[in-house]
Design an enzyme around this catalytic site. Structure first.
Site, PDB file in Angstrom:
ATOM      1  CB  THR A 102      28.464 -30.946  35.185  1.00 60.36           C
ATOM      2  OG1 THR A 102      29.827 -31.278  34.936  1.00 60.36           O
ATOM      3  CG2 THR A 102      27.894 -30.218  33.975  1.00 60.36           C
ATOM      4  CE  LYS A 177      31.643 -31.285  31.786  1.00 56.46           C
ATOM      5  NZ  LYS A 177      31.468 -32.055  33.003  1.00 56.46           N
ATOM      6  CE  LYS A 245      24.253 -33.168  35.327  1.00 57.74           C
ATOM      7  NZ  LYS A 245      25.241 -33.170  36.432  1.00 57.74           N
TER       8      LYS A 245
END
Lengths: 291, 291
Positions: A102, A177, A245
């Site tokens: 990701t 995502k 993150k």
């Protein structure tokens, strides 16, 4: 590139909780597999089952037809792709590189552009479904890049996941995502507040879950993480630090797109408060501790 | 009280979108039904099918063994229960009153206490599942009050719903519904932000939904209201103005319990902004207009 276990050599970089299971499925499907990861010992089990250890990304890239990576942070992705010892300088013309980390959509576009000049095809293909999805090969995989390359690689994706969707040109997998993580972010606040309210009101929160989990308030987070919150089980399925993150990438990307995301901002603030309390290695359900 | 269609007379107050369907199921199950609602014409269909019109709450209460209400706001509940012409003054000793309005937990406790002095039993039993759940008799029903009364009334609840759960003493049904609305509130922000992000990023948001709807970001709101948002279909399943009512009760109740709910506060602020834009009679998915 037509792929098959008989003729396609796969290189896999990053044997964390996710990568280890995913690489295992590829090996079990009969592909020749070479692996590289930061901590050599993480590869032992796979090597015992027939994977070949490569002590550098350079060697792995040079010896693979398809190179898959799932590492920690965008800077790790940039390093394994762009360093002199990295994928773009060392993979053969005609090979395919698939980054399943990701990561940043802008970085995915940059890698796709630079790889094209080298005759290498790159897909961005982040996943959702966590450790369990990786173990059971039921991951949701969201793919960006050239569609014919996606079609070629589909058999490989099917070894690792179930809901595999082509989302558009380079970066689209990462953007999808991000949308996924944005939906989760504010949703987690709702789950925590609802269960905290139930407790404060003197209800039995497990009984409350049985009322609200199946209706209009129902969500994967409520039904899967809610019970863990109520048992004070904060063991990581998905780390707080990794979620932060992702939210940081998403917030930056949303800002670049001119989109205001107050729910995401609030979630990020609350999760950062959780880190201030020393909970960065907890699972994301630890947000409940704040309420 | 043992109930059965042969011997139990049901009175139903409030024939809005929800109440009309629910009363219809009771009638279809063979119970003698009398009805009252603010707008007489709303009762016509049921009267044609055999329901008896009562032109006041007083008459309805005096002629029913079980009195069910589902009206608009807590002040409406207070009025039909506490007025001189209301349920508590006019229902027979031994009768049962069930308020299915989403209303204030504190009011539910007050009604239970005052009704006890009159020899009337009160349950708070708000529902979830919307117009469709009411129509298909698949509502989730969350019940507070005396447990033996709940057990007696279970056959009646089963005529209207599917997931019927006893949650505890008076007010517990309302508290559970508040937990439900709190989970939805912040979750809706996440849904809107995720789909707005997908659009801004140039993705096809329907394709994004097919990736993220089934995994960890999945929720009833995303999968049911997301497609309506993307079609700009803002027709009310559940009105913005009613959701704001619920969030206001929930926020007040949370404050009374000493619970901080920043996600709920943010959702309420955004929905109030939506009302400022004239959207109070839209469905809750209209929140998407702000993004």
């Amino acid at each position: 590139m037509q792929i098959s276990p008989e003729k396609t050599r796969i290189g896999f970089i990053g044997l964390g909780v996710m990568g280890h299971s995913m690489a295992g499925h590829i090996l079990d499907s009969g592909y020749a597999l070479c692996v590289h990861t930061r901590t050599r010992a993480r590869a032992d089990g796979l090597v015992k089952k027939g994977a070949v250890w490569m002590d550098s990304v350079r060697k792995l890239a040079a010896n693979s037809d398809v190179i898959i990576s799932i590492v920690g942070y965008p800077q790790d992705v940039a390093q394994i792709y762009l360093d002199a010892d990295g994928i773009l300088e060392n993979a053969a013309t005609g090979s395919v590189a698939i980054d399943m980390t990701t990561s940043d959509p802008a970085l995915a576009r940059k890698l796709a552009a630079q790889s094209r000049e080298k005759g290498i095809q790159v897909l961005d293909a982040p996943v959702s479904g966590g450790d369990l999805g990786a173990r059971n090969a039921t991951l949701s995989i969201m793919v960006g890049g050239e569609e014919p390359v996606f079609t070629d690689m589909l058999p490989l994706f099917q070894v690792m996941g179930k809901n595999i969707v082509y989302q558009g040109p380079a970066g689209s997998g990462q953007h999808t995502k991000m949308a996924n993580q944005i939906a989760i972010a504010a949703g987690m606040i709702g789950v925590c507040e609802a269960l905290a309210y139930a407790k404060k009101a003197g209800l039995d929160p497990d009984t409350v879950l049985s009322s609200i989990g199946q209706g209009a308030a129902g969500s994967w987070s409520l039904n899967n993480l809610g019970p863990r919150m109520l048992k004070s089980d904060f063991a990581p399925g998905f780390y707080v630090k990794h979620f932060i993150k992702d939210m940081t990438i998403a917030a930056d990307s949303a800002r670049d797109l001119g989109l205001d995301t107050p729910g995401l901002t609030l979630a990020k603030t609350l999760y950062e408060r959780l880190v201030d309390n020393g909970c960065e290695n907890d699972g994301t359900q630890a947000l409940f501790k704040l309420f």
